[in-house]
Motif scaffolding. Structure first.
Motif, short mmCIF file in Angstrom:
data_model
loop_
_atom_site.label_atom_id
_atom_site.label_comp_id
_atom_site.label_asym_id
_atom_site.label_seq_id
_atom_site.Cartn_x
_atom_site.Cartn_y
_atom_site.Cartn_z
N TYR A 229 0.86 -1.17 0.00
CA TYR A 229 0.00 0.00 0.00
C TYR A 229 0.90 1.23 0.00
CZ TYR A 229 -3.47 3.43 1.37
OH TYR A 229 -4.28 4.53 1.40
N ASP A 230 0.66 2.17 -0.91
CA ASP A 230 1.61 3.26 -1.11
C ASP A 230 0.85 4.52 -1.53
OD1 ASP A 230 3.80 4.83 -1.62
OD2 ASP A 230 4.63 3.58 -3.20
N ARG A 235 -1.14 8.98 -5.81
CA ARG A 235 -0.82 10.27 -6.43
C ARG A 235 -0.53 10.11 -7.93
NH1 ARG A 235 2.94 13.77 -2.19
NH2 ARG A 235 1.66 13.41 -0.34
N SER A 236 0.12 9.01 -8.28
CA SER A 236 0.43 8.80 -9.70
C SER A 236 -0.86 8.61 -10.51
CB SER A 236 1.35 7.59 -9.87
OG SER A 236 0.67 6.36 -9.67
N ILE A 237 -1.86 7.95 -9.91
CA ILE A 237 -3.14 7.77 -10.58
C ILE A 237 -3.81 9.12 -10.81
CG2 ILE A 237 -5.46 6.81 -10.31
CD1 ILE A 237 -4.16 4.46 -8.78
N PHE A 247 6.98 8.25 -9.94
CA PHE A 247 7.69 8.19 -8.65
C PHE A 247 8.53 6.90 -8.62
CE2 PHE A 247 3.58 10.35 -7.88
CZ PHE A 247 4.07 11.63 -7.62
N PRO A 248 9.60 6.85 -9.41
CA PRO A 248 10.33 5.60 -9.62
C PRO A 248 11.00 5.00 -8.38
CG PRO A 248 11.50 7.47 -10.59
CD PRO A 248 10.15 7.96 -10.20
N LEU A 254 9.13 0.23 -7.00
CA LEU A 254 10.20 -0.77 -6.90
C LEU A 254 9.64 -2.18 -6.97
CD1 LEU A 254 12.38 0.87 -4.09
CD2 LEU A 254 12.87 0.80 -6.55
N ALA A 255 8.50 -2.41 -6.30
CA ALA A 255 7.87 -3.74 -6.32
C ALA A 255 7.34 -4.08 -7.72
CB ALA A 255 6.75 -3.80 -5.29
N LEU A 256 6.76 -3.11 -8.39
CA LEU A 256 6.21 -3.35 -9.73
C LEU A 256 7.33 -3.55 -10.75
CD1 LEU A 256 3.35 -0.76 -9.43
CD2 LEU A 256 3.00 -3.15 -10.08
#
Length: 291
Positions: A229-230, A235-237, A247-248, A254-256
């Motif tokens: 959960y982030d 925010r990116s959506i 937001f790399p 990082l997980a994706l």
């Protein structure tokens, strides 16, 4: 100078040699809505493109599509125009971030959500005529257990099932696994836990689903890991961007990106399985060349 016009891009892609290796086709599905499958599909596709893989993202939520919205794209044509004969499949292709190619579906068109099974198969077979030089294709399916979800999942080499820690998500995920296994002969499903508070929560979620599935179904479940959960993902959506691009360094990005790295290492298809499949002609040619 390289053209960024989608029509030029599509036209250039159709010159791929017939012996082009079949792409890895990954269906991202989720049983119920609200588990984040579209966000996973979009970010997986962008991350694969970012890693240098020629990737196409296909939206098969035919009546309530939103892949183009999440990426801030404005399609001229969608799959609805293909079905209604107003354009060819190649005309729908958009260029997204990192060179990602996107085939959008339509939103708010009930007739698209009510297509007959033969029309779903027709769309799948249309991809064999594109000759796209692709390494991977990511499919975002609709929610639920409709024929379109089952058919588009069956036509992929791998099914990524997104689940979150809610009773309804687990129940609907099991129902989808059951139908894919018993009605469509899908023998392996990759399970991704989404929106978890800790790695342990993700593993526990998978174990809960696997215990029931392995007891009653003839199917292999593989645990892909968990997306935390982030707040940065939310925010990116809102920014209509993939989190791996916006937001790399965030935990979800990082997980994706790690998910994309692992998916890229899955064994490529060795040939056609004999059922409904994307790029089936290329799969048959690939098997013949390897023989």
């Amino acid at each position: 100078m390289q053209s960024h016009d989608p029509a030029d891009q599509a036209a250039g892609l159709r010159v791929a040699p017939p012996r082009a290796r079949p792409p890895r086709v990954i269906a991202v599905t989720g049983g119920k809505g609200g588990v984040g499958k579209t966000t996973v599909a979009v970010n997986l596709a962008v991350a694969l493109s970012e890693a240098g893989r020629r990737t196409l993202l296909l939206d098969t939520d035919l009546g309530l599509a939103n892949v183009d919205v999440l990426l801030g794209l404005s399609p001229r044509f969608t799959l609805a125009d293909v079905v209604e004969g107003r354009c060819a499949l190649a005309d729908t292709i958009l260029e997204g971030p990192r060179g990602l190619l996107v085939v959008p579906a339509a939103s708010g068109k009930r007739q698209m959500a009510e297509l007959a099974p033969a029309e779903h198969v027709g769309l799948i077979r249309a991809f064999s005529d594109l000759d796209l030089p692709l390494d991977a294709m990511v499919i975002d399916t609709a929610a639920g257990v409709s024929d379109q979800v089952l058919t588009f999942s069956q036509a992929a080499q791998d099914v990524v099932l997104v689940v979150c820690n809610e009773p309804a998500s687990i129940t609907d995920a099991y129902a989808l696994i059951k139908l894919l296994s018993r009605e469509r002969n899908v023998g392996r499903v990759q399970v991704l836990a989404n929106m978890v508070r800790s790695p342990a929560e993700g593993r526990e979620l998978f174990d809960k689903l696997a215990r029931v599935a392995e007891r009653f179904l003839d199917v292999v479940l593989n645990y892909l890991g968990a997306i935390p959960y982030d707040e940065w993902l939310r925010r990116s959506i809102q920014r209509q961007q993939a989190v791996v691009e916006a937001f790399p360094s965030s935990a979800s990005a990082l997980a994706l990106r790690d998910l994309a790295r692992r998916a890229d290492q899955w064994q490529a298809p060795s040939g056609a399985r004999g059922g409904v499949e994307f790029f089936v002609e290329r799969l048959v040619q690939g098997a013949g060349a390897a023989a």
